[in-house]
Motif scaffolding. Structure first.
Motif, PDB file in Angstrom:
ATOM      1  N   UNK B 235     -34.020 -20.296 -35.161  1.00  0.00           N
ATOM      2  CA  UNK B 235     -34.456 -20.952 -36.387  1.00  0.00           C
ATOM      3  C   UNK B 235     -35.934 -20.683 -36.574  1.00  0.00           C
ATOM      4  N   UNK B 236     -36.441 -20.936 -37.780  1.00  0.00           N
ATOM      5  CA  UNK B 236     -37.865 -20.754 -38.020  1.00  0.00           C
ATOM      6  C   UNK B 236     -38.631 -22.037 -37.753  1.00  0.00           C
ATOM      7  N   UNK B 237     -37.874 -23.147 -37.693  1.00  0.00           N
ATOM      8  CA  UNK B 237     -38.554 -24.437 -37.526  1.00  0.00           C
ATOM      9  C   UNK B 237     -38.315 -24.985 -36.112  1.00  0.00           C
ATOM     10  N   UNK B 238     -38.774 -24.238 -35.173  1.00  0.00           N
ATOM     11  CA  UNK B 238     -38.506 -24.544 -33.774  1.00  0.00           C
ATOM     12  C   UNK B 238     -39.000 -25.938 -33.365  1.00  0.00           C
ATOM     13  N   UNK B 239     -40.247 -26.237 -33.695  1.00  0.00           N
ATOM     14  CA  UNK B 239     -40.832 -27.490 -33.197  1.00  0.00           C
ATOM     15  C   UNK B 239     -40.085 -28.716 -33.704  1.00  0.00           C
ATOM     16  N   UNK B 240     -39.792 -28.657 -34.976  1.00  0.00           N
ATOM     17  CA  UNK B 240     -39.076 -29.752 -35.601  1.00  0.00           C
ATOM     18  C   UNK B 240     -37.697 -29.923 -34.940  1.00  0.00           C
ATOM     19  N   UNK B 241     -36.997 -28.809 -34.851  1.00  0.00           N
ATOM     20  CA  UNK B 241     -35.657 -28.803 -34.266  1.00  0.00           C
ATOM     21  C   UNK B 241     -35.698 -29.308 -32.813  1.00  0.00           C
ATOM     22  N   UNK B 245     -33.673 -32.449 -31.133  1.00  0.00           N
ATOM     23  CA  UNK B 245     -32.649 -32.203 -30.109  1.00  0.00           C
ATOM     24  C   UNK B 245     -32.999 -32.879 -28.790  1.00  0.00           C
ATOM     25  N   UNK B 246     -34.244 -32.825 -28.462  1.00  0.00           N
ATOM     26  CA  UNK B 246     -34.677 -33.375 -27.181  1.00  0.00           C
ATOM     27  C   UNK B 246     -34.396 -34.876 -27.090  1.00  0.00           C
ATOM     28  N   UNK B 253     -31.360 -30.637 -20.847  1.00  0.00           N
ATOM     29  CA  UNK B 253     -32.659 -29.981 -20.825  1.00  0.00           C
ATOM     30  C   UNK B 253     -32.772 -29.115 -22.076  1.00  0.00           C
ATOM     31  N   UNK B 254     -33.871 -29.205 -22.754  1.00  0.00           N
ATOM     32  CA  UNK B 254     -34.062 -28.334 -23.923  1.00  0.00           C
ATOM     33  C   UNK B 254     -35.425 -27.684 -23.811  1.00  0.00           C
ATOM     34  N   UNK B 255     -35.487 -26.487 -24.343  1.00  0.00           N
ATOM     35  CA  UNK B 255     -36.754 -25.787 -24.226  1.00  0.00           C
ATOM     36  C   UNK B 255     -37.039 -24.947 -25.463  1.00  0.00           C
ATOM     37  N   UNK B 256     -38.228 -25.105 -26.067  1.00  0.00           N
ATOM     38  CA  UNK B 256     -38.566 -24.302 -27.246  1.00  0.00           C
ATOM     39  C   UNK B 256     -39.134 -22.940 -26.837  1.00  0.00           C
ATOM     40  N   UNK B 258     -40.278 -18.778 -28.728  1.00  0.00           N
ATOM     41  CA  UNK B 258     -40.888 -18.227 -29.945  1.00  0.00           C
ATOM     42  C   UNK B 258     -40.038 -18.447 -31.182  1.00  0.00           C
ATOM     43  N   UNK B 259     -38.769 -18.001 -31.107  1.00  0.00           N
ATOM     44  CA  UNK B 259     -37.945 -18.136 -32.310  1.00  0.00           C
ATOM     45  C   UNK B 259     -36.614 -18.802 -31.997  1.00  0.00           C
ATOM     46  N   UNK B 260     -36.562 -19.514 -30.877  1.00  0.00           N
ATOM     47  CA  UNK B 260     -35.298 -20.143 -30.538  1.00  0.00           C
ATOM     48  C   UNK B 260     -35.516 -21.382 -29.660  1.00  0.00           C
ATOM     49  N   UNK B 261     -34.460 -22.202 -29.613  1.00  0.00           N
ATOM     50  CA  UNK B 261     -34.464 -23.334 -28.685  1.00  0.00           C
ATOM     51  C   UNK B 261     -33.258 -23.142 -27.782  1.00  0.00           C
ATOM     52  N   UNK B 262     -33.436 -23.317 -26.481  1.00  0.00           N
ATOM     53  CA  UNK B 262     -32.255 -23.279 -25.613  1.00  0.00           C
ATOM     54  C   UNK B 262     -31.993 -24.684 -25.103  1.00  0.00           C
ATOM     55  N   UNK B 263     -30.701 -24.999 -25.025  1.00  0.00           N
ATOM     56  CA  UNK B 263     -30.294 -26.341 -24.619  1.00  0.00           C
ATOM     57  C   UNK B 263     -29.304 -26.209 -23.478  1.00  0.00           C
TER      58      UNK B 263
END
Ligand code: ATP
Ligand code: MG
Lengths: 249, 328
Positions: B235-241, B245-246, B253-256, B258-263
């Motif tokens: 997504x482009x809105x990583x921080x918000x997302x 999610x967190x 565990x979630x981690x932001x 550059x252009x993705x979040x992994x959960x």
């Protein structure tokens, strides 16, 4: 000894395979021999030299050929360094001294072969070898030049990262060594400062030794030449082995 | 039985710490992987273990020989395939092998027999009298492996054995490596930054980053560490997302990035719809979403916070490959 032989064998095999290099590095010595020899033969008159100016410079040109080939052979280690092959040798359970000696003898062998080719070609333009013993004397001196200057090349290569410095070494070290060696002119009759430089040049003793062997006359006592050149060879081998020990890949 | 024991090994290059106080041991008969991005210190570690490089501090023993005191014995008992090619291209395959055999003082009869045997093993027997400069990258690599085995080492170091090879050749090489380990019982230490390679070959692996061992274990254990499944959302809105999610209770565990979040979570299939809803309610546009079992790639991401292949590394790889091609 097996290790020295293995490395020597590789050098010689590579040399025999590079036909273009063998022929290519005959070019300059032959050019000097023919242009200077025939060009100056009629103008230059050297007292006591039976075979004329051509005869006089043949030993010089042979030395040149051995000198250039041996320095180049030594410096070739840089290729081994860059192409990664040196690592294969250095990681083996063998001493650096054995590796260095193998390379030195390999380089010496190829450079003596180059010198012998010039010698054989010289027979066609009128060289008369004094005797078999004389030929053997010349051969020993060629071998000493080959060993000492291959070791010198190895010493330089141990300090160099790539071939960029090669031209520099050629122009500022090897050419002066050749030019000042009395390969092209008699030592007697030089201005005293130049004579001093000539006598400091180790190649001078090689040229004079070969000249004694092939022509039967020389300006420096051949025994003295032999002692000086042998001393120089030992120094160069020690120096080369010392620097090679510290080589990094 | 321990093949390699490393204690507090450190290497500094004027100020830069390439290997930072690492300790580990490798069992006899094991395939051990050193994983890490470019510049992690893999090659430097191998260079020290193979006595090519003196450590700044620390010690190691290889086959019970001290790396510093018994250099010669260590050398006799190891084989190594360097990261960069180390063949003589002007010699034939056979001559390269023969040169090696002579350096290791293998008697002529045995040497000839073993060379033939090994060239058969790597299927280069028919090409043995061809100059190496006519060989492809894969053939050269196989020849180097055969050469490294000629003196029957107990430990074989392979520094990025399949770098720059096509998938088919790579697979082929993997089979050789497995065979060597299974049939001859050779301990193998390999470095790689292909996670797939480590996963397939290695019994255990150490993930190296900036000269330090981040984690060391079997690939199963490492994946278990992450737990359950992994969802990657682009997504482009990583921080918000990420902040939304967190806050969810079932997210382990979630981690932001550059252009993705992994959960990391259990039963990803059940929760994925929830995530999509959450995003649309908050007006976040999702470019893509994927669910998978954890891979070593995720493990690496989890422990270092980075993917193993960043922009910088891939250009370096390309340069290296171009360099190889130029040589070839
Ligand atoms: N001879 C050297 N002089 C100075 N620095 C060096 C030297 N060798 C390695 N380094 C540095 O040490 C660090 C580790 O390098 P090393 O080659 O061990 O990494 P690597 O994990 O093998 O990486 P790659 O995947 O690119 O092969 C790097 O930052 C590198 O620049
Ligand atoms: Mg490396």
């Amino acid at each position: 000894m097996d290790i020295v032989y293995a490395i020597w064998l590789r050098y010689v095999k590579r040399y025999l395979r590079s036909k273009s290099r063998i022929v290519g590095s005959l070019g300059m010595p032959l050019f000097f021999l023919l242009v200077l020899g025939f060009g100056l033969n009629s103008v230059v008159n050297l007292p006591g030299m039976g075979q004329g100016y051509i005869g006089f410079i043949i030993p010089g040109i042979i030395s040149m050929s051995v000198l250039f080939t041996s320095v180049f052979s030594g410096i070739q280690i840089i290729w081994d360094k860059q192409f990664g092959f040196l690592k294969e040798t250095l990681v083996a359970p063998v001493s650096r001294l054995e590796i260095m000696l193998g390379q030195t003898f390999g380089g010496a062998t190829t450079s003596v072969i180059q010198g012998l080719i010039i010698l054989v070609l010289s027979l066609f333009i009128g060289l008369n070898i004094a005797s078999i013993a004389g030929f053997l004397v010349a051969f020993v001196f060629m071998l000493l030049i080959g060993i000492s200057f291959t070791a010198f090349g190895i010493a330089i290569a141990s300090k160099m990262e790539d071939m960029h410095g090669f031209q520099l070494i050629m122009n500022f070290v090897i050419f002066p060594i050749f030019g000042l060696s009395g390969a092209l002119f008699p030592i007697d009759g030089l201005p005293s400062w130049m004579k001093a430089l000539t006598l400091l040049d180790p190649l001078t003793y090689g040229v004079e030794g070969i000249r004694y062997g092939l022509l039967g006359t020389s300006q420096i006592n051949p025994f003295f030449s032999f002692v000086v050149l042998t001393g120089f060879t030992v120094c160069m081998v020690v120096f080369g082995a010392y620097l090679f020990r510290k080589i990094n890949v | 039985m321990i093949a390699i024991q490393v204690e507090n090994l450190t290497k500094r290059f004027n100020g830069l710490t390439a290997v930072d106080n690492i300790s580990f041991s490798i069992n006899r008969g094991e395939v051990f992987g050193l994983l890490g991005p470019n510049g992690a210190g893999k090659t430097t570690t191998i260079a020290m273990l193979s006595t090519m490089l003196k450590p700044t501090s620390g010690s190691a023993s290889v086959n019970n020989f001290d790396m510093l005191k018994n250099e010669g014995d260590v050398r006799k008992s190891i084989g190594i395939v360097f990261q960069d090619q180390s063949l003589d291209e002007e010699l034939t395959a056979y001559e390269n092998m023969d040169f090696h055999g002579r350096l290791y003082r293998i008697p002529k009869k045995i040497r000839q027999k073993k060379i033939t045997e090994l060239l058969e093993l790597v299927e280069l027997e028919k090409k043995k009298n061809n100059l190496v400069k006519t060989f492809s990258g894969g053939m050269r690599r196989r020849l180097e492996i055969a050469r490294g085995l000629l003196h029957e080492p107990k430990v074989l170091f392979l520094d990025e054995p399949t770098l720059g090879l096509d998938p088919q050749t790579r697979n082929h090489l993997w089979e050789y490596i497995e065979k060597l380990n299974k049939e001859k019982g050779i301990t193998i230490v390999l470095t790689t930054h292909y996670m797939e390679e480590a996963d397939r070959l290695c019994d255990r692996m150490a993930i190296l980053d900036q000269g330090m061992i981040i984690v060391l274990d079997t690939s199963e254990k490492l994946k278990e560490e992450i737990g359950g499944d992994v969802i990657t959302i682009k997504s482009l809105e990583i921080d918000h997302l990420y902040s939304k999610i967190n806050a969810l209770s079932w997210v382990k565990h979630a981690e932001p990035h550059d252009d993705s979040v992994t959960i990391s979570l259990q039963n990803a299939e059940k929760h994925v719809a929830e995530i999509v809803n959450l995003a649309s309610v908050n007006g976040i546009v999702i470019d893509s979403i994927s669910i998978h079992k954890p891979t070593l790639e995720d493990v690496f991401l989890h422990f270092t916070g980075r993917t193993i292949r960043e922009e910088k590394s891939s250009t370096k790889d390309q340069m290296r490959m171009m360099h190889r091609m130029k040589r070839g």
